[in-house]
Scaffold this motif. Structure first.
Motif: not given
Ligand code: DGJ
Length: 352
Positions: A143-144, A167, A199, A305
């Motif tokens: 992610e990200r 996670y 994150d 978000q």
């Protein structure tokens, strides 16, 4: 006297062509810079009136698949990197929260000169199906992704959140390439200074130093860690910020010597109110402020978000707030919200 007077006027008369030249050049420069500014402003302002980028198409007429995205501006081109979410969404069993998953299709890359026309540059970081032993297995979480350029090593460096489907691993991965579009070579993953990292984002400062910003301590506290000179590893210099605020989705930017950090709350894939903080340095201290979003829908960040704030080329005080509109039951169908905003004497508002 008359002779003398004429003499005085004769001198500027002789210089007149030079004056014309200087005045014309100045006018050309002024008009030129106004045009450049107007272009980048309209590039941002024209994106879409209310910031809703659905659908965001590429030049092949395919829907852009770049979630949790970041943008690198390099040599006049914007490079958009994001998570490729492809396939059926499923719910990890026995979880007490919104643990929806979709196969991790790797990291996409798109390029653009104007933020409106996007060319698909292919898969920048590839994943491997049915390879549970590999970190880049499609069954895991990627992610990200964010990319910065290291001018000393002349390499493009990507950091991203890598995790297992629960996670639990809570790590950051790093990949490197000789070209902006990739392919990127995965170097490995790390828990910076032994700390959890979920994150995350990157921030490259004007002095060339780069920082990794990540939700740590089970998302309770954000960490900011200085990266090594080659950007490939965390250093031992890190700070705990926004302690016990339970923030995620960090997006950092700089304006007039101050640092700004927009974050979201932690409610899985469901939107919540953004907040921001202002720092004198990436490592702090940071002062907490409220929600930068204003107007109807501000309480849910307009159903989105945060993922990135892009400083707009040629426009000192113009930025683009980039966010994800997650569709948790069909993550591949998630869309994007891009809202330009202006920094005015250290204050900014994000509104539609
Ligand atoms: C919110 C995060 O910001 C996303 O990147 C993703 O990790 C989801 N949570 C998972 O629920």
């Amino acid at each position: 006297m008359a002779e003398h007077t004429r003499g005085i006027f004769n001198i500027p008369h002789l210089l007149r062509p030079i004056h014309y030249y200087i005045v014309s050049l100045t006018l050309i420069l002024i008009i030129g810079s106004v045009q450049i500014s107007a272009q980048s402003l309209s590039a941002a302002a024209d994106l879409n009136k209310d910031g809703d980028m659905s659908p965001l198409m590429d030049t092949d007429d395919n829907i852009i698949n770049a979630h949790g995205a970041g943008v690198l501006f390099h040599n006049g081109t914007y490079y958009l990197f994001g998570e490729i979410k492809k396939g059926n969404t499923w719910l990890v069993p026995d979880q007490v929260w919104e643990c929806y998953r979709v196969p991790a299709g790797g990291v996409s890359c798109y390029s653009s000169k104007d933020l409106k026309t996007w060319k698909n540059e292919g898969v920048a970081l590839a994943t491997y199906p049915n390879s549970p032993v590999r970190e880049l297995d499609t069954g895991r979480v990627l992610e990200r992704p964010k990319v910065i350029y290291n001018s000393k090593t002349q390499k493009f460096v990507m950091w991203l959140h890598t995790d297992d489907k629960w996670y639990g691993d809570s790590k950051c991965g790093v990949a490197v390439s000789d070209s902006a579009t990739g392919p990127y070579r995965f170097v490995g993953s790390v828990k910076p200074n032994g700390q959890m990292a979920r994150d995350m984002t990157l921030f490259k400062d004007d002095d060339g130093r780069a920082y990794l910003i990540y939700a740590s301590e089970k998302n309770a506290t954000m960490h900011v860690c200085l990266l090594s000179d080659d950007y490939l590893a965390p250093t031992t210099r890190y700070k705990r910020i926004l302690k016990n605020d339970n923030r995620e989705a960090p997006a950092m930017f700089k304006s007039n010597g101050k640092y700004f950090l927009i974050t979201s709350g932690c409610t899985g894939w469901s939107p919540n109110a953004a907040r921001y903080a202002v720092g004198r340095h990436p490592l702090g201290p940071w002062l907490r402020y409220g929600n930068p979003c204003k107007g109807p829908g501000a309480g849910t960040t307009f159903q989105a978000q945060s993922t990135f704030v892009l400083p707009l080329d040629n426009k000192k005080d113009e930025f683009l707030f980039m966010a994800d509109r997650w569709d948790k039951l069909d993550l591949e169908s998630s869309t994007y919200l891009w809202i330009p905003f202006t920094m005015n004497k250290g204050q900014f508002f994000i509104r539609r």
